[in-house]
Design a protein around this motif. Structure first.
Motif, mmCIF file in Angstrom:
data_model
loop_
_atom_site.group_PDB
_atom_site.id
_atom_site.type_symbol
_atom_site.label_atom_id
_atom_site.label_comp_id
_atom_site.label_asym_id
_atom_site.label_seq_id
_atom_site.Cartn_x
_atom_site.Cartn_y
_atom_site.Cartn_z
ATOM 1 N N ASN A 1 -28.544 -6.438 38.569
ATOM 2 C CA ASN A 1 -28.841 -5.578 37.025
ATOM 3 C C ASN A 1 -29.971 -5.053 36.361
ATOM 4 O O ASN A 1 -29.925 -6.615 36.483
ATOM 5 N N LEU A 2 -30.671 -3.920 35.744
ATOM 6 C CA LEU A 2 -31.383 -4.343 35.033
ATOM 7 C C LEU A 2 -30.735 -3.847 33.916
ATOM 8 O O LEU A 2 -29.715 -3.397 33.766
ATOM 9 N N ASN A 3 -31.933 -4.283 32.775
ATOM 10 C CA ASN A 3 -31.346 -3.322 31.450
ATOM 11 C C ASN A 3 -32.932 -2.895 31.112
ATOM 12 O O ASN A 3 -33.866 -4.001 31.283
ATOM 13 N N ILE A 4 -33.159 -2.084 30.046
ATOM 14 C CA ILE A 4 -34.039 -0.996 29.694
ATOM 15 C C ILE A 4 -34.222 -1.064 28.294
ATOM 16 O O ILE A 4 -32.788 -0.954 28.049
ATOM 17 N N THR A 5 -34.808 -0.810 27.397
ATOM 18 C CA THR A 5 -34.739 -0.114 26.521
ATOM 19 C C THR A 5 -35.206 0.996 25.978
ATOM 20 O O THR A 5 -36.695 0.345 26.921
ATOM 21 N N VAL A 6 -35.107 2.078 25.272
ATOM 22 C CA VAL A 6 -35.552 3.118 25.343
ATOM 23 C C VAL A 6 -35.169 3.812 24.317
ATOM 24 O O VAL A 6 -34.712 3.242 23.523
ATOM 25 N N LEU A 7 -35.827 5.053 23.679
ATOM 26 C CA LEU A 7 -35.172 5.688 23.062
ATOM 27 C C LEU A 7 -34.654 7.386 23.309
ATOM 28 O O LEU A 7 -34.711 7.383 24.554
ATOM 29 N N PHE A 8 -33.509 7.057 22.945
ATOM 30 C CA PHE A 8 -32.432 8.325 22.777
ATOM 31 C C PHE A 8 -33.246 9.800 22.503
ATOM 32 O O PHE A 8 -33.891 9.375 21.552
ATOM 33 N N LYS A 9 -32.748 10.334 23.095
ATOM 34 C CA LYS A 9 -33.599 12.088 23.282
ATOM 35 C C LYS A 9 -32.867 13.119 22.908
ATOM 36 O O LYS A 9 -32.049 13.345 22.073
ATOM 37 N N ARG A 10 -31.508 13.204 23.890
ATOM 38 C CA ARG A 10 -30.358 13.193 23.927
ATOM 39 C C ARG A 10 -29.661 13.566 24.696
ATOM 40 O O ARG A 10 -29.835 12.488 26.094
ATOM 41 N N VAL A 11 -28.115 14.030 24.976
ATOM 42 C CA VAL A 11 -27.181 14.246 26.029
ATOM 43 C C VAL A 11 -26.615 15.434 26.504
ATOM 44 O O VAL A 11 -26.368 16.458 25.740
ATOM 45 N N GLU A 12 -26.837 15.655 28.282
ATOM 46 C CA GLU A 12 -26.397 16.523 28.401
ATOM 47 C C GLU A 12 -24.913 16.583 28.441
ATOM 48 O O GLU A 12 -23.962 15.632 28.053
ATOM 49 N N ASP A 13 -23.984 17.955 28.812
ATOM 50 C CA ASP A 13 -22.648 18.062 28.893
ATOM 51 C C ASP A 13 -22.124 17.988 29.670
ATOM 52 O O ASP A 13 -23.293 17.357 31.180
ATOM 53 N N ILE A 14 -20.649 17.260 29.546
ATOM 54 C CA ILE A 14 -19.685 17.112 30.630
ATOM 55 C C ILE A 14 -19.913 18.039 32.590
ATOM 56 O O ILE A 14 -19.746 18.842 31.532
ATOM 57 N N LYS A 15 -20.369 16.982 33.351
ATOM 58 C CA LYS A 15 -19.993 18.254 34.103
ATOM 59 C C LYS A 15 -18.838 17.466 35.341
ATOM 60 O O LYS A 15 -19.074 16.484 35.567
ATOM 61 N N GLU A 16 -17.638 18.408 35.804
ATOM 62 C CA GLU A 16 -17.103 17.691 36.696
ATOM 63 C C GLU A 16 -17.007 18.617 37.737
ATOM 64 O O GLU A 16 -17.627 20.086 37.906
ATOM 65 N N VAL A 17 -17.259 17.117 38.849
ATOM 66 C CA VAL A 17 -17.082 17.413 40.013
ATOM 67 C C VAL A 17 -16.174 17.592 41.238
ATOM 68 O O VAL A 17 -15.551 16.548 41.239
ATOM 69 N N GLY A 18 -15.301 18.767 42.272
ATOM 70 C CA GLY A 18 -15.514 18.313 42.767
ATOM 71 C C GLY A 18 -13.135 18.521 42.419
ATOM 72 O O GLY A 18 -12.706 19.362 41.684
ATOM 73 N N GLU A 19 -13.152 18.640 43.576
ATOM 74 C CA GLU A 19 -10.888 18.816 43.490
ATOM 75 C C GLU A 19 -10.149 17.916 42.290
ATOM 76 O O GLU A 19 -9.477 17.837 41.972
ATOM 77 N N LYS A 20 -10.924 16.469 42.879
ATOM 78 C CA LYS A 20 -10.649 15.205 41.348
ATOM 79 C C LYS A 20 -11.259 15.025 40.335
ATOM 80 O O LYS A 20 -10.456 14.363 39.033
ATOM 81 N N LYS A 21 -12.223 16.533 40.147
ATOM 82 C CA LYS A 21 -12.935 16.387 39.016
ATOM 83 C C LYS A 21 -13.272 15.115 38.037
ATOM 84 O O LYS A 21 -13.867 14.457 37.376
ATOM 85 N N PHE A 22 -14.197 15.006 39.422
ATOM 86 C CA PHE A 22 -15.301 13.864 38.957
ATOM 87 C C PHE A 22 -16.040 13.735 37.726
ATOM 88 O O PHE A 22 -17.189 14.883 37.105
ATOM 89 N N LYS A 23 -16.058 13.306 37.038
ATOM 90 C CA LYS A 23 -16.601 13.025 35.795
ATOM 91 C C LYS A 23 -18.495 12.642 35.532
ATOM 92 O O LYS A 23 -18.657 11.560 35.800
ATOM 93 N N PHE B 1 -24.186 8.991 32.917
ATOM 94 C CA PHE B 1 -22.751 8.143 33.481
ATOM 95 C C PHE B 1 -21.831 8.825 34.236
ATOM 96 O O PHE B 1 -21.595 10.004 33.698
ATOM 97 N N THR B 2 -20.541 8.304 34.246
ATOM 98 C CA THR B 2 -19.727 8.380 34.957
ATOM 99 C C THR B 2 -18.410 8.750 34.595
ATOM 100 O O THR B 2 -18.338 7.538 33.714
ATOM 101 N N GLN B 3 -17.973 9.243 34.856
ATOM 102 C CA GLN B 3 -16.356 8.798 35.044
ATOM 103 C C GLN B 3 -15.705 8.481 33.192
ATOM 104 O O GLN B 3 -15.928 9.099 32.392
ATOM 105 N N ASP B 4 -14.710 7.519 32.836
ATOM 106 C CA ASP B 4 -14.567 6.968 31.185
ATOM 107 C C ASP B 4 -16.258 6.193 30.724
ATOM 108 O O ASP B 4 -15.633 6.558 29.365
ATOM 109 N N ARG B 5 -16.954 6.460 31.207
ATOM 110 C CA ARG B 5 -18.480 6.188 30.521
ATOM 111 C C ARG B 5 -19.225 7.486 29.958
ATOM 112 O O ARG B 5 -20.203 7.248 29.102
ATOM 113 N N VAL B 6 -18.994 8.284 29.942
ATOM 114 C CA VAL B 6 -19.434 9.978 29.628
ATOM 115 C C VAL B 6 -19.473 9.616 28.465
ATOM 116 O O VAL B 6 -20.211 11.016 28.024
ATOM 117 N N ASN B 7 -18.873 9.079 27.447
ATOM 118 C CA ASN B 7 -18.264 9.573 25.986
ATOM 119 C C ASN B 7 -19.795 8.926 25.209
ATOM 120 O O ASN B 7 -19.038 8.392 24.430
#
Length: 95
Positions: free
Chosen positions: A3-25, A45-51
């Motif tokens: 695993n890697l850790n990076i320190t960055v400046l927050f710019k913006r967040v895009e909308d959540i996308k749901e993909v496939g029949e199982k609605k993968f976020k 970020f995916t699934q339970d981490r999208v927020n």
């Protein structure tokens, strides 16, 4: 891969996308590196981490734990492409 850790400046967040029949976020966080020649990166970020990034605002300095992911894909013509993803799994305010 470790695993890697990076320190960055927050710019913006895009909308959540749901993909496939199982609605993968999925949701992309757009950040900028804090260096002489800043780079703009999309961190997915995916699934339970999208927020996870909802408490941050543009300009915040954040520390993100990431995994680098990649895969090869061969198209019908036999041409090989490589796709990379920066996957975030933890985000916190940088000190």
């Amino acid at each position: 891969m470790e695993n890697l850790n990076i320190t960055v400046l927050f710019k913006r967040v895009e909308d959540i996308k749901e993909v496939g029949e199982k609605k993968f976020k999925t949701r992309n966080l757009i950040v900028t590196t804090d260096e002489q020649f800043p780079q703009t990166l999309a961190i997915q970020f995916t699934q339970d981490r999208v927020n996870a990034m909802d408490i941050f605002k543009p300009g915040d300095k954040v520390k993100i734990a990431i995994n680098l992911k990649g895969r090869e894909w061969t198209n019908p013509k036999g041409e090989v492409s490589v796709f990379n993803t920066i996957e975030g799994w933890k985000i916190e305010k940088a000190v």
